[in-house]
Design a protein around this motif. Sequence first.
Motif, PDB file in Angstrom:
ATOM      1  N   ARG A  49       4.226  13.222  -5.263  1.00 58.81           N
ATOM      2  CA  ARG A  49       3.583  12.375  -6.272  1.00 58.81           C
ATOM      3  C   ARG A  49       4.336  12.448  -7.598  1.00 58.81           C
ATOM      4  NH1 ARG A  49      -1.436  14.233  -3.942  1.00 58.81           N
ATOM      5  NH2 ARG A  49      -1.537  15.900  -5.498  1.00 58.81           N
ATOM      6  N   TYR A 280       1.257   4.886   1.410  1.00 58.73           N
ATOM      7  CA  TYR A 280       0.226   5.889   1.624  1.00 58.73           C
ATOM      8  C   TYR A 280      -0.652   6.075   0.393  1.00 58.73           C
ATOM      9  CZ  TYR A 280       2.566   6.647   5.993  1.00 58.73           C
ATOM     10  OH  TYR A 280       3.104   6.447   7.252  1.00 58.73           O
ATOM     11  N   SER A 281      -1.803   6.694   0.630  1.00 55.07           N
ATOM     12  CA  SER A 281      -2.837   6.839  -0.390  1.00 55.07           C
ATOM     13  C   SER A 281      -2.278   7.338  -1.719  1.00 55.07           C
ATOM     14  CB  SER A 281      -3.910   7.808   0.112  1.00 55.07           C
ATOM     15  OG  SER A 281      -4.947   7.936  -0.830  1.00 55.07           O
ATOM     16  N   GLY A 282      -2.676   6.645  -2.793  1.00 50.88           N
ATOM     17  CA  GLY A 282      -2.197   7.007  -4.119  1.00 50.88           C
ATOM     18  C   GLY A 282      -0.838   6.428  -4.450  1.00 50.88           C
ATOM     19  N   PRO A 314      -3.559   9.435   4.873  1.00 53.26           N
ATOM     20  CA  PRO A 314      -4.275   8.157   4.697  1.00 53.26           C
ATOM     21  C   PRO A 314      -3.353   7.046   4.194  1.00 53.26           C
ATOM     22  CG  PRO A 314      -5.581   9.961   3.831  1.00 53.26           C
ATOM     23  CD  PRO A 314      -4.247  10.546   4.192  1.00 53.26           C
ATOM     24  N   ALA A 316      -2.513   3.411   2.448  1.00 49.74           N
ATOM     25  CA  ALA A 316      -3.030   2.510   1.406  1.00 49.74           C
ATOM     26  C   ALA A 316      -2.854   1.050   1.800  1.00 49.74           C
ATOM     27  CB  ALA A 316      -2.330   2.778   0.078  1.00 49.74           C
TER      28      ALA A 316
END
Length: 321
Positions: A49, A280-282, A314, A316
Amino acid sequence: MSSLRMLLRSLAVAGLSAALLAPASVARAEPTPAELTKQIEKSSTELERIVESYNKLSEEIKANKAEAAALEARIGPLQEQAERSRADVGVLAATAYKTGGMRTAAALLEPGGTAALPERLGTLDQLTRQRQRTITGFTADQRRLIDQKTKLDVTLAREAAQAKQLTAGKKRIESDLSRLYEMRRKAYGRATEAPAKASSAGKPPAVSGQAGVAVRYAYGAVGKPYGYGDDGPGSYDCSGLTLAAWRAAGKSLPHSAARQWQVVTRISRSALQPGDLVFYSGLGHVALYVGGGQIIDAPSAGRNVSKRGMNIMPIAGYGRV
């Protein structure tokens, strides 16, 4: 009685010794390999991230620099126009001073001149309008120049602030990388994964067109190490790999998962085709879909580009370049 006191003293000393020694033995306990693996995975996710935030900021700085350069190019001609307008106004002012300003206008209206009155009135009107156009042009040019300079100053100030953030982000990434590599060394005996051959991913699927070029490029990158901020050919981060794959196919993508998400065409999971991107998530990670529920991605620091199942975390959404 004396024997009893000695016994109690011995028990107290023994209890105290046990109390002192027990915490020390707990503090010295080392994490198990399984615990280290969990810590590594957590650090890897967090680091990914940070890396993508770093990439997004880098793209924004590039855009700001381009905007600043464009403004600089526009300010030059505006400055020249402003100087010409200033010179014209100066000439008019000097002429008015030498000829007496309004006296010149009065002379034009006095009877007995060689020109007819309508002609003299037209000459005065033309002089007035010419002077007004020059002054109006000067004012407009100056206003435009000031507006452009203001925009440039704001852009450069924003860029300077972002540069500080970028420097701080790089330091944090480097610190996290050092910690992560040390954790990997303790858990696996080496800081990074052993190099792997691209052939370990198998043969690329038969995909035509630009998507096929991107997929084949990704297959060729399998086994190469992760490198934050890198887009090949020796190492990659996640968005650097998708960027490089599609660059080989003649398409341009920004070096940031979040910014790539902004420029792709959104599609459904059922519409996925090889060459599409999986986010992906975020929006902290992106991968290239290669068919059969598989992706090729640059996972995280210390690991190599690999082919694996797409449900690694997860999702997105999905995008088509």
